[in-house]
Write a protein that holds these residues in place. Structure first.
Motif, PDB file in Angstrom:
ATOM      1  N   GLY A 180       0.823  -1.201   0.000  1.00 52.29           N
ATOM      2  CA  GLY A 180       0.000   0.000   0.000  1.00 52.29           C
ATOM      3  C   GLY A 180       0.856   1.250   0.000  1.00 52.29           C
ATOM      4  O   GLY A 180       0.371   2.363   0.126  1.00 52.29           O
ATOM      5  N   PHE A 181       2.151   1.064  -0.160  1.00 56.75           N
ATOM      6  CA  PHE A 181       3.088   2.187  -0.154  1.00 56.75           C
ATOM      7  C   PHE A 181       2.830   3.071  -1.379  1.00 56.75           C
ATOM      8  O   PHE A 181       2.664   4.284  -1.280  1.00 56.75           O
ATOM      9  CB  PHE A 181       4.503   1.600  -0.161  1.00 56.75           C
ATOM     10  CG  PHE A 181       5.609   2.583  -0.431  1.00 56.75           C
ATOM     11  CD1 PHE A 181       5.490   3.936  -0.146  1.00 56.75           C
ATOM     12  CD2 PHE A 181       6.819   2.123  -0.939  1.00 56.75           C
ATOM     13  CE1 PHE A 181       6.535   4.815  -0.388  1.00 56.75           C
ATOM     14  CE2 PHE A 181       7.863   2.993  -1.170  1.00 56.75           C
ATOM     15  CZ  PHE A 181       7.717   4.348  -0.897  1.00 56.75           C
ATOM     16  N   ILE A 182       2.742   2.460  -2.552  1.00 60.92           N
ATOM     17  CA  ILE A 182       2.531   3.237  -3.762  1.00 60.92           C
ATOM     18  C   ILE A 182       1.144   2.983  -4.355  1.00 60.92           C
ATOM     19  O   ILE A 182       0.445   3.899  -4.729  1.00 60.92           O
ATOM     20  CB  ILE A 182       3.629   2.909  -4.798  1.00 60.92           C
ATOM     21  CG1 ILE A 182       4.960   3.439  -4.277  1.00 60.92           C
ATOM     22  CG2 ILE A 182       3.284   3.535  -6.148  1.00 60.92           C
ATOM     23  CD1 ILE A 182       6.129   3.206  -5.183  1.00 60.92           C
ATOM     24  N   PHE A 183       0.770   1.701  -4.391  1.00 64.29           N
ATOM     25  CA  PHE A 183      -0.521   1.377  -4.977  1.00 64.29           C
ATOM     26  C   PHE A 183      -1.519   1.051  -3.872  1.00 64.29           C
ATOM     27  O   PHE A 183      -1.251   0.196  -3.037  1.00 64.29           O
ATOM     28  CB  PHE A 183      -0.379   0.196  -5.931  1.00 64.29           C
ATOM     29  CG  PHE A 183       0.665   0.434  -6.967  1.00 64.29           C
ATOM     30  CD1 PHE A 183       0.444   1.372  -7.983  1.00 64.29           C
ATOM     31  CD2 PHE A 183       1.874  -0.234  -6.922  1.00 64.29           C
ATOM     32  CE1 PHE A 183       1.423   1.615  -8.930  1.00 64.29           C
ATOM     33  CE2 PHE A 183       2.843   0.008  -7.872  1.00 64.29           C
ATOM     34  CZ  PHE A 183       2.634   0.935  -8.883  1.00 64.29           C
ATOM     35  N   PRO A 184      -2.674   1.712  -3.889  1.00 71.32           N
ATOM     36  CA  PRO A 184      -3.664   1.470  -2.841  1.00 71.32           C
ATOM     37  C   PRO A 184      -4.138   0.025  -2.853  1.00 71.32           C
ATOM     38  O   PRO A 184      -4.476  -0.507  -3.914  1.00 71.32           O
ATOM     39  CB  PRO A 184      -4.819   2.412  -3.209  1.00 71.32           C
ATOM     40  CG  PRO A 184      -4.265   3.364  -4.203  1.00 71.32           C
ATOM     41  CD  PRO A 184      -3.108   2.712  -4.855  1.00 71.32           C
ATOM     42  N   ILE A 185      -4.134  -0.584  -1.688  1.00 69.76           N
ATOM     43  CA  ILE A 185      -4.528  -1.990  -1.593  1.00 69.76           C
ATOM     44  C   ILE A 185      -5.989  -2.175  -2.017  1.00 69.76           C
ATOM     45  O   ILE A 185      -6.332  -3.168  -2.654  1.00 69.76           O
ATOM     46  CB  ILE A 185      -4.311  -2.499  -0.147  1.00 69.76           C
ATOM     47  CG1 ILE A 185      -2.819  -2.446   0.172  1.00 69.76           C
ATOM     48  CG2 ILE A 185      -4.851  -3.902   0.037  1.00 69.76           C
ATOM     49  CD1 ILE A 185      -2.483  -2.792   1.598  1.00 69.76           C
ATOM     50  N   GLU A 186      -6.830  -1.172  -1.676  1.00 65.33           N
ATOM     51  CA  GLU A 186      -8.269  -1.306  -1.946  1.00 65.33           C
ATOM     52  C   GLU A 186      -8.551  -1.498  -3.424  1.00 65.33           C
ATOM     53  O   GLU A 186      -9.564  -2.077  -3.797  1.00 65.33           O
ATOM     54  CB  GLU A 186      -9.030  -0.061  -1.464  1.00 65.33           C
ATOM     55  CG  GLU A 186      -8.957   0.166   0.019  1.00 65.33           C
ATOM     56  CD  GLU A 186      -7.702   0.925   0.414  1.00 65.33           C
ATOM     57  OE1 GLU A 186      -7.556   1.228   1.585  1.00 65.33           O
ATOM     58  OE2 GLU A 186      -6.853   1.219  -0.468  1.00 65.33           O
ATOM     59  N   ASN A 187      -7.679  -1.017  -4.260  1.00 63.81           N
ATOM     60  CA  ASN A 187      -7.952  -1.106  -5.696  1.00 63.81           C
ATOM     61  C   ASN A 187      -7.424  -2.382  -6.332  1.00 63.81           C
ATOM     62  O   ASN A 187      -7.524  -2.574  -7.526  1.00 63.81           O
ATOM     63  CB  ASN A 187      -7.323   0.082  -6.424  1.00 63.81           C
ATOM     64  CG  ASN A 187      -7.919   1.389  -5.962  1.00 63.81           C
ATOM     65  OD1 ASN A 187      -8.840   1.394  -5.137  1.00 63.81           O
ATOM     66  ND2 ASN A 187      -7.418   2.482  -6.473  1.00 63.81           N
ATOM     67  N   MET A 188      -6.797  -3.250  -5.500  1.00 65.29           N
ATOM     68  CA  MET A 188      -6.186  -4.441  -6.076  1.00 65.29           C
ATOM     69  C   MET A 188      -7.193  -5.564  -6.242  1.00 65.29           C
ATOM     70  O   MET A 188      -8.216  -5.587  -5.568  1.00 65.29           O
ATOM     71  CB  MET A 188      -5.068  -4.948  -5.155  1.00 65.29           C
ATOM     72  CG  MET A 188      -3.860  -4.059  -5.138  1.00 65.29           C
ATOM     73  SD  MET A 188      -2.663  -4.762  -4.007  1.00 65.29           S
ATOM     74  CE  MET A 188      -1.562  -3.375  -3.874  1.00 65.29           C
ATOM     75  N   PRO A 189      -6.881  -6.509  -7.124  1.00 66.07           N
ATOM     76  CA  PRO A 189      -7.732  -7.702  -7.210  1.00 66.07           C
ATOM     77  C   PRO A 189      -7.750  -8.402  -5.850  1.00 66.07           C
ATOM     78  O   PRO A 189      -6.773  -8.329  -5.104  1.00 66.07           O
ATOM     79  CB  PRO A 189      -7.016  -8.585  -8.244  1.00 66.07           C
ATOM     80  CG  PRO A 189      -6.071  -7.693  -8.948  1.00 66.07           C
ATOM     81  CD  PRO A 189      -5.773  -6.539  -8.070  1.00 66.07           C
ATOM     82  N   ILE A 190      -8.816  -9.097  -5.584  1.00 68.66           N
ATOM     83  CA  ILE A 190      -9.047  -9.637  -4.241  1.00 68.66           C
ATOM     84  C   ILE A 190      -7.938 -10.583  -3.798  1.00 68.66           C
ATOM     85  O   ILE A 190      -7.534 -10.595  -2.640  1.00 68.66           O
ATOM     86  CB  ILE A 190     -10.439 -10.302  -4.169  1.00 68.66           C
ATOM     87  CG1 ILE A 190     -10.857 -10.526  -2.713  1.00 68.66           C
ATOM     88  CG2 ILE A 190     -10.505 -11.585  -4.964  1.00 68.66           C
ATOM     89  CD1 ILE A 190     -11.408  -9.270  -2.084  1.00 68.66           C
ATOM     90  N   VAL A 191      -7.390 -11.350  -4.746  1.00 74.53           N
ATOM     91  CA  VAL A 191      -6.326 -12.305  -4.391  1.00 74.53           C
ATOM     92  C   VAL A 191      -5.106 -11.558  -3.873  1.00 74.53           C
ATOM     93  O   VAL A 191      -4.518 -11.898  -2.843  1.00 74.53           O
ATOM     94  CB  VAL A 191      -5.913 -13.144  -5.622  1.00 74.53           C
ATOM     95  CG1 VAL A 191      -4.849 -14.153  -5.227  1.00 74.53           C
ATOM     96  CG2 VAL A 191      -7.115 -13.838  -6.217  1.00 74.53           C
ATOM     97  N   LEU A 192      -4.745 -10.506  -4.573  1.00 74.83           N
ATOM     98  CA  LEU A 192      -3.597  -9.718  -4.141  1.00 74.83           C
ATOM     99  C   LEU A 192      -3.874  -9.042  -2.810  1.00 74.83           C
ATOM    100  O   LEU A 192      -2.984  -8.900  -1.980  1.00 74.83           O
ATOM    101  CB  LEU A 192      -3.259  -8.654  -5.198  1.00 74.83           C
ATOM    102  CG  LEU A 192      -2.566  -9.167  -6.444  1.00 74.83           C
ATOM    103  CD1 LEU A 192      -2.188  -8.011  -7.348  1.00 74.83           C
ATOM    104  CD2 LEU A 192      -1.329  -9.958  -6.076  1.00 74.83           C
TER     105      LEU A 192
END
Lengths: 242, 368, 306
Positions: free
Chosen positions: B300-312
């Motif tokens: 979540g440092f650079i890319f927001p976790i919330e926007n990731m595919p569920i597996v990631l």
């Protein structure tokens, strides 16, 4: 008269204040087995590097197989072979691949490589294992193969840096048989070793102490001069008391 | 105890005598931090914006002028309806949309209050936040100028909306992120390298053949790095505080304690790496690829976790930096106390224990 | 050590996958003995030493060192042995003194406490005590490694090829040092690829391809050489070897320095050989009967085995 193939005059090599080679002068004759001995740190490796065209001397005139070490290092490299105990073959390549690779380095044609490879493999009786990785070969075989690969491109001189360290006594002698055979055919062999009985196999032996050549002669003459019964004693007397 | 002390002293000598270690330990964090800091700061120049001016009157035009002459913004589009806004964002060029309400000047002059809506593309949270604060600053300076010449206090009410990433990440996000990244990398990589170096040099063989206990070997390796990593934390914190004005709202003691916990977790990971390989090179590769990349990508440092595919997203939960970053952000930026972050702290703690148990299980008392 | 044995090895085998590094090794080493394990690279010397120092587990068989089982009592063994692996395992970025100090601490002792034991060796490198170990010459590294391996006054000292790659003079000095250590009552188990070093040991085990060829005193090993051994000198060894190999009476012939060592089939008349040599052009050849050395014996045992 004997034909000179290595001429060294006043070779000096310094690293800052440290003098690794101090004013060395000697000749090596064609077809000779020349033993290059010395204690650890006496400057053997440094001198050998200069002779192979791998490093430039600080001063001195050195001619290898007719070429000058300052300006013709590339020509020197194509006319010599080199093998050391530590590194000579790629352990993760097969015997076949190693031979082809070295043939390629020395710009032999594919046809030439193929023909000579068959000859070599038959001579060393490696046919059954030619597709095996070099790492799977016993050490003695590996060293014999490494020597053959080092002279695969038919150089004029071959430099051997402790080629038989750790090899069993029978294989060690088979290795020297190969050296004799090639020297008889006219190859010049420049060899370092820690085995003093091997020093006696050489036509002439030089012994380095502290960057200088302390003695250079045939083993028989050295034994007479130093009143010793073998080269081991000669070596001890020279290194300890000079 | 004496054996342990001797071991730690030896490790310190190794570290201080090898300038490369010192460079990696202290040089890289400094450079990284400054680089990230300045890159993010200087990014905002001529950012493309769109303006939807429903009023097109005196004040709205003057504000627009002031915005565009600030050097921060460049007008990409003049919009004339709401539908155009999303279109503009989706095209990707426009980072910010400013909307003046109808009859802007009239409202401002009569009631003293007028509304401006600021919409930002928050999928790049740091940029979005900076742009918003710049435009805010320009608006308030406009009002200040206005108020200095008038009797009546004017006020512009700004409504800010972050599009695409409503739970906005702070601009200061990069400090916790970089701290996580560096501590992870340095602690884990340095320990794993220094242990595998002993294996390569053959000194591990002598140590194994001696009565020294495996625990002493590993603990002795780790202690100097705990110490040096803490110094690193302090350096990072001071630079972010003094150079980049990142606030430290919560307790400094709590902050440092959590850092130490994270350092221990990373060191345990380093020990674990060294139990599975015998070469420095492999240890370094594992540390770089298996630790650094996930620390950047999945924390979540650079890319927001919330926007990731569920597996990631599930995978992210396994990354120690993900928890560390969250804790640090809460302490530094929101100033929360331990009762708000105890869950995340527990997760880190459990991870550390698991890594250690695995290492103990895997540590070889012989050469095979 | 009620048995008077420092090391007892019983049926030790070690396999790495399909490679048999050691096969059924059996021998023992007495207290206070200087014991040499002699063989070429790849014979299994390092595997055996690592098993005895509790660093490797044998595939089968077992061994007792200092009265302790190498598997069960590995912790006790590690307290009472000294070990110097093939590579000089020193910290190259630590100085001579720091290295020694560190190893002393590891064994819970100090340099001062055991200085007498290492004095002979350490005093030679003490003038360089502030130099980093990586910058020492090969001989000095060897001395430092030996000092480090003995700083805790071990009962048994294991040395894995301490003289490999070291020049003849340093090798001689090293063996003198070992003698002095032995005289202090420490059992020494040393491996080496140099056959000539066998004569400096009380007893030796000759090892080749993972099996023991023989275990005995050097004198007895030499006595076991069952054929008369001749040494023949000639100006050109290469042709001498070739010609002798062509001779049907020749049983074995190997180059040895300036001459060759040769054995003949039973019933061979040595005068016939001399005549043959004159006929093949070795005008000043010289034949004499000699006492074999360990290397002769090793080669004979090797040939018998294969």
């Amino acid at each position: 008269m004997k034909e000179t193939i290595i001429t060294v005059r006043n070779l000096s090599k310094k690293f800052g204040d440290f003098i690794a080679n101090d004013d060395l002068s000697f000749d090596v004759y064609k077809g000779e087995i020349f033993g290059f001995l010395g204690a650890n740190g006496a400057g053997k490796t440094t001198a050998m590097r200069v002779l192979c065209g791998l490093s430039k001397p600080t001063s001195g005139d050195i001619n290898i197989a007719g070429f000058d070490v300052y300006s013709q290092t590339e020509l020197i490299k194509t006319n010599i072979g080199y093998m050391s105990q530590k590194f000579s073959l790629y352990e993760d390549l097969t015997i076949d691949e190693n031979i082809s690779f070295y043939g390629g380095i020395y710009k032999l044609s594919n046809k030439e490589i193929k023909e000579k490879k068959e000859l070599l493999i038959n001579k060393l009786q490696l046919n059954a294992v030619r597709k095996k990785l070099v790492r799977e070969l016993p050490l003695g075989w590996r060293q014999k193969l490494a020597f053959s690969v080092a002279i695969f491109h038919e150089p004029k001189i071959v430099f051997l840096d402790e080629p038989t360290g750790g090899v069993d006594p029978i294989t060690r002698r088979q290795f020297w048989d190969m050296i004799y055979e090639e020297s008889d055919k006219g190859l010049t062999v420049f060899v370092t070793t820690h085995y003093m009985d091997e020093a006696e196999y050489c036509n002439r032996v030089s012994i380095m102490v502290d960057g200088k050549i302390a003695a250079l002669d045939t083993p028989v003459n050295l034994m007479q001069t130093y009143n010793a019964k073998n080269m081991d004693e000669v070596f001890l007397k020279i290194v300890r008391f000079s | 105890m004496n054996i342990f002390k001797g071991f730690v002293i030896k490790e310190f000598i190794h570290i201080f005598r090898d300038y490369r270690t010192m460079v990696i330990l202290f040089g890289i964090p400094l450079v990284q931090l400054l680089l990230f800091g300045f890159v993010i700061k200087s990014e905002i120049k001529d950012a493309d914006i769109a303006i939807y001016d429903q009023a097109k009157d005196n004040h709205s035009k003057r504000i627009t002028n002031k915005l565009l002459s600030s050097g921060y913004f460049r007008l990409d589009k003049d919009l004339d309806n709401y539908d155009g806004i999303h279109q503009a964002f989706r095209e990707g060029k426009v980072k910010l949309v400013i909307i003046f309400e109808q009859n802007f000047s009239e409202k401002l002059e009569k009631t003293g209050n007028a509304n401006v809506q600021i919409l930002a593309d928050a999928s790049e949270p740091n940029t979005a936040n900076l742009l918003v604060s710049y435009s805010n600053a320009i608006l308030s300076s406009y009002i200040k100028d206005l108020n200095s010449t008038s009797k009546m206090p004017y006020n512009i009410i700004t409504e800010i909306r972050m599009e695409y990433n409503p739970e906005l990440k702070s601009v200061y996000m990069f400090v916790p992120g970089i701290m996580a990244l560096l501590l992870m990398l340095i602690s884990a990589m340095m320990t794993s390298i220094s242990i595998t170096k002993e294996k390569e040099m053959g000194t591990m063989e002598v140590l194994l053949a001696s009565p020294i206990k495996p625990f002493v070997i590993t603990a002795g390796k780790v202690v100097p790095y705990i110490f040096l990593s803490i110094i690193n934390v302090l350096i990072i914190l001071s630079i972010s505080y003094y150079v980049f004005d990142v606030p430290i709202k919560g307790s400094l003691f709590l902050l440092v304690s959590v850092c130490i916990l994270f350092i221990l977790t990373a060191l345990s990971l380093g020990i674990l790496i060294s139990t599975v390989t015998n070469s420095q090179q492999v240890a370094m590769m594992i540390s770089l690829v298996a630790l650094m990349l996930p620390s950047i990508l999945l924390s979540g440092f650079i890319f927001p976790i919330e926007n990731m595919p569920i597996v990631l997203q599930y995978l992210c939960q396994l990354m120690p930096p993900r928890w560390f970053i969250e804790i640090i952000r809460n302490i530094m930026l929101k100033g929360v106390s331990f009762s708000f972050i105890w869950k995340e702290t527990c997760v880190l703690f459990i991870m550390m224990i698991v890594f250690n148990l695995l290492s103990i299980k895997k540590f070889k008392i012989r050469l095979e | 050590m009620q048995s008077g044995k420092s090391i007892i090895i019983e049926n030790i085998s070690k396999h790495y996958g399909s490679v048999k590094a050691l096969e059924n090794i059996n021998f023992s080493v007495d207290n206070g003995e200087m014991f040499g394990l002699i063989g070429p690279d790849g014979a299994g010397k390092t595997s055996l030493i690592r098993i005895l120092t509790s660093l490797l587990l044998p595939t089968s068989g077992n061994a007792i060192v200092n009265g302790y089982d190498i598997v069960k009592d590995y912790k006790k063994i590690r307290k009472t042995i000294g070990y110097m692996p093939g590579k000089f395992s020193l910290y190259y970025d630590l100085t001579v003194e720091e290295n020694l100090n560190f190893f002393a601490t590891v064994f819970g002792t100090t340099i001062k406490e055991n200085y007498d034991l290492i004095k002979d060796i350490y005093s030679q490198i003490e003038p360089f005590k502030d130099r980093q170990a990586g910058k020492l010459s090969g001989g000095m590294k060897q001395k430092l490694a030996l000092s480090c391996a003995m700083i805790h006054k071990p009962d048994v000292l294991f040395l894995d090829e301490p003289t490999t790659g070291v020049d003849a003079v340093s090798r001689k000095e090293f063996w003198l040092m070992l003698k002095k250590i032995k005289n202090k009552g420490i059992t020494i188990f040393v491996s080496t690829p140099y056959m000539d070093e066998a004569e400096l040991c009380d007893r030796v085990a000759l090892i080749q391809d993972g099996t023991i060829l023989t275990v005995d005193t050097p004198v007895n090993v030499v006595k076991s050489f069952d054929n008369p051994l001749y040494s023949i000198y000639s100006d050109n060894i290469y042709y001498l070897l070739k010609d002798l190999r062509a001779l049907s009476a020749t049983k074995s012939v190997f180059a040895f320095g300036q001459s060759v060592h040769i054995t003949f089939n039973n019933g061979t008349n040595i005068e016939d050989v001399n005549k043959y040599l004159k006929d093949t052009g070795h005008s000043n050849s010289n034949t004499k009967i000699i006492t074999p050395c360990i290397e002769d014996c090793f080669m004979q045992l090797m040939s018998v085995k294969s």
